[in-house]
Design a protein around this motif. Structure first.
Motif, short mmCIF file in Angstrom:
data_model
loop_
_atom_site.label_atom_id
_atom_site.label_comp_id
_atom_site.label_asym_id
_atom_site.label_seq_id
_atom_site.Cartn_x
_atom_site.Cartn_y
_atom_site.Cartn_z
N ILE A 102 -15.49 -1.48 4.20
CA ILE A 102 -15.52 -1.70 2.75
C ILE A 102 -14.65 -0.68 2.04
O ILE A 102 -13.95 -1.00 1.06
N ARG A 103 -14.64 0.57 2.53
CA ARG A 103 -13.81 1.60 1.91
C ARG A 103 -12.33 1.26 2.03
O ARG A 103 -11.57 1.39 1.05
N HIS A 104 -11.90 0.79 3.20
CA HIS A 104 -10.49 0.42 3.37
C HIS A 104 -10.14 -0.80 2.53
O HIS A 104 -9.02 -0.89 1.99
N ILE A 105 -11.06 -1.74 2.41
CA ILE A 105 -10.79 -2.92 1.57
C ILE A 105 -10.64 -2.50 0.11
O ILE A 105 -9.73 -2.97 -0.59
N ASN A 106 -11.54 -1.62 -0.36
CA ASN A 106 -11.44 -1.15 -1.74
C ASN A 106 -10.13 -0.40 -1.99
O ASN A 106 -9.48 -0.58 -3.03
N GLU A 107 -9.74 0.43 -1.03
CA GLU A 107 -8.48 1.15 -1.19
C GLU A 107 -7.29 0.20 -1.21
O GLU A 107 -6.33 0.40 -1.98
N SER A 108 -7.36 -0.86 -0.41
CA SER A 108 -6.26 -1.83 -0.39
C SER A 108 -6.18 -2.59 -1.70
O SER A 108 -5.09 -2.85 -2.22
N ILE A 109 -7.35 -2.95 -2.25
CA ILE A 109 -7.35 -3.70 -3.52
C ILE A 109 -6.89 -2.82 -4.67
O ILE A 109 -6.11 -3.26 -5.53
N GLU A 110 -7.37 -1.56 -4.70
CA GLU A 110 -6.96 -0.66 -5.78
C GLU A 110 -5.47 -0.36 -5.73
O GLU A 110 -4.82 -0.18 -6.77
N GLY A 111 -4.91 -0.28 -4.54
CA GLY A 111 -3.47 0.00 -4.42
C GLY A 111 -2.67 -1.21 -4.01
O GLY A 111 -1.69 -1.07 -3.25
N ILE A 112 -3.09 -2.40 -4.46
CA ILE A 112 -2.44 -3.64 -4.02
C ILE A 112 -0.99 -3.71 -4.45
O ILE A 112 -0.14 -4.30 -3.76
N SER A 113 -0.67 -3.10 -5.61
CA SER A 113 0.72 -3.11 -6.06
C SER A 113 1.62 -2.36 -5.08
O SER A 113 2.71 -2.82 -4.72
N THR A 114 1.15 -1.22 -4.63
CA THR A 114 1.92 -0.44 -3.66
C THR A 114 2.02 -1.17 -2.32
O THR A 114 3.08 -1.18 -1.67
N VAL A 115 0.91 -1.79 -1.90
CA VAL A 115 0.90 -2.51 -0.63
C VAL A 115 1.91 -3.65 -0.66
O VAL A 115 2.71 -3.84 0.29
N LYS A 116 1.93 -4.41 -1.74
CA LYS A 116 2.88 -5.52 -1.83
C LYS A 116 4.31 -5.04 -2.02
O LYS A 116 5.26 -5.64 -1.52
N GLY A 117 4.46 -3.91 -2.77
CA GLY A 117 5.80 -3.40 -3.01
C GLY A 117 6.49 -2.96 -1.72
O GLY A 117 7.71 -3.16 -1.56
N TYR A 118 5.75 -2.38 -0.78
CA TYR A 118 6.32 -1.91 0.47
C TYR A 118 6.15 -2.92 1.61
O TYR A 118 6.55 -2.64 2.74
#
Length: 364
Positions: free
Chosen positions: A272-288
């Protein structure tokens, strides 16, 4: 969303005003159910919540008892404060558990007497025929009483479990609001969600069977003497011993299950912690373009979580298998010892012994 035009205090206290017979027959909400057949129900039409179930009231009681309570023997301080906060319900549950145990012990006595009357080879007189009807009527009455007291007992047990769950959730929520942001740095949102949604659910399951542990030793002693009167002391001792031999296995399985549950909770928090971090930083995840690595990581964490869940389910299956094998195995050994000692096996004795061992299985 519809909002009620009345506060909780202004609504009619149906549970408090209801007769005890209506409470024990679960007919308090009949007015609401009858109204729902003729019109669409609104919030004001719903049965009012009992005062003892309002979380504001229970929270005050638990906080007060928490300050005054201490851990007792193996009972934690929180459990002591929860028990002291609901004394009336605890007394009802204890009385219901004793009554249910008494009916379970009385049932084999009546069944054996009834079967002895049916299998008697003597010529039946009118008095003997009447005894069969008396035993049958008594057996039906005790069985009916058992059904009634069982449902009442489980209703109050589950109700106090709901109250324990909601009040502990309120305690966690109130404590979190009193902390500053620096105190929450080492606590993830997933951990808090898992604590409130999953961990406190164990209170609701525990309360259903908690009073059986209090009456179990007395039932065990009583059942031993009753089995001794039907068979003999050695045969009864062998059956009780086989039954008790299953307990260490179940305790061992319970300890292993607790370890796996702790590992499952840790794996769930991590996922759940990794999912929350992915959702909060989704812009960075998609950008890279990190969607695929993140998805693979979460899938891997979910796989680890599922593996521990599968292990716990396997342990549950083994524990259930031991539970269901306990009574037939104990009865087989007990009847065999009785037969070796020259005893005569009869149908009434067999069924009565099975029911007595069933009493131990449920309680112990």
């Amino acid at each position: 969303m519809y909002r009620s035009s009345k506060t909780v205090e202004e609504r009619y206290p149906e549970w408090e005003a209801a007769h005890w017979l209506k409470k024990f027959t679960f007919s308090v909400p009949n007015r609401m159910l009858a109204g729902g057949q003729t019109k669409e129900l609104t919030f004001d039409d719903l049965t009012s919540q009992p005062e003892d179930d309002l979380v504001n009231n229970t929270l005050k009681a638990v906080e007060k008892n928490w300050k005054e309570s201490k851990s007792f023997w193996f009972i934690p301080r929180l459990m002591v404060s929860l028990i002291k906060s609901f004394p009336g319900t605890m007394i009802v549950i204890l009385i219901g558990t004793i009554l249910e145990g008494a009916t379970k012990i009385l049932n084999p006595i009546l069944l054996m007497s009834f079967l002895n009357a049916l299998t008697s080879e003597s010529e039946g007189s009118d008095e003997d025929e009447n005894k069969k009807y008396y035993y049958a009527t008594a057996l039906a009455g005790v069985s009916t009483f058992y059904v009634l007291i069982h449902h009442i007992l489980f209703f109050y047990s589950m109700r106090i479990g709901w109250n324990w769950r909601t009040v502990t959730q309120a305690l966690v929520y109130k404590h979190l609001l009193s902390l500053d942001s620096s105190s929450l740095e080492n606590t993830s949102k997933g951990n808090m969600v898992n604590l409130i949604s999953n961990d406190v659910d164990k209170f609701e399951r525990f309360t259903v069977f908690m009073c059986f542990g209090v009456v179990a030793p007395f039932e065990l002693i009583l059942v031993y003497f009753l089995l001794s009167s039907i068979l003999d002391y050695y045969a009864a001792l062998s059956g009780i011993a086989i039954t008790l031999m299953f307990l260490p296995l179940e305790v061992k399985i319970g300890a292993a299950f607790a370890r796996i549950r702790t590992a499952t909770a840790a794996n769930t928090d991590k996922r759940i912690r990794h999912i929350n971090e992915s959702i909060e930083g989704i812009s960075t995840v998609k950008g890279y373009g990190w969607e695929t690595p993140f998805f693979a990581l979460i899938k891997k964490l979910r796989g680890i979580e599922v593996s521990t869940i599968s292990q716990s389910q396997a342990l549950k299956a083994v524990n259930k298998a031991f539970d269901y094998c306990m009574v037939p195995t104990s009865n087989l050994v007990m009847q065999y010892v009785f037969w070796l000692r020259g005893g005569e096996l009869t149908l009434p004795k067999m069924f009565a012994c099975l029911l007595y061992l069933q009493v131990i299985r449920v309680s112990v």
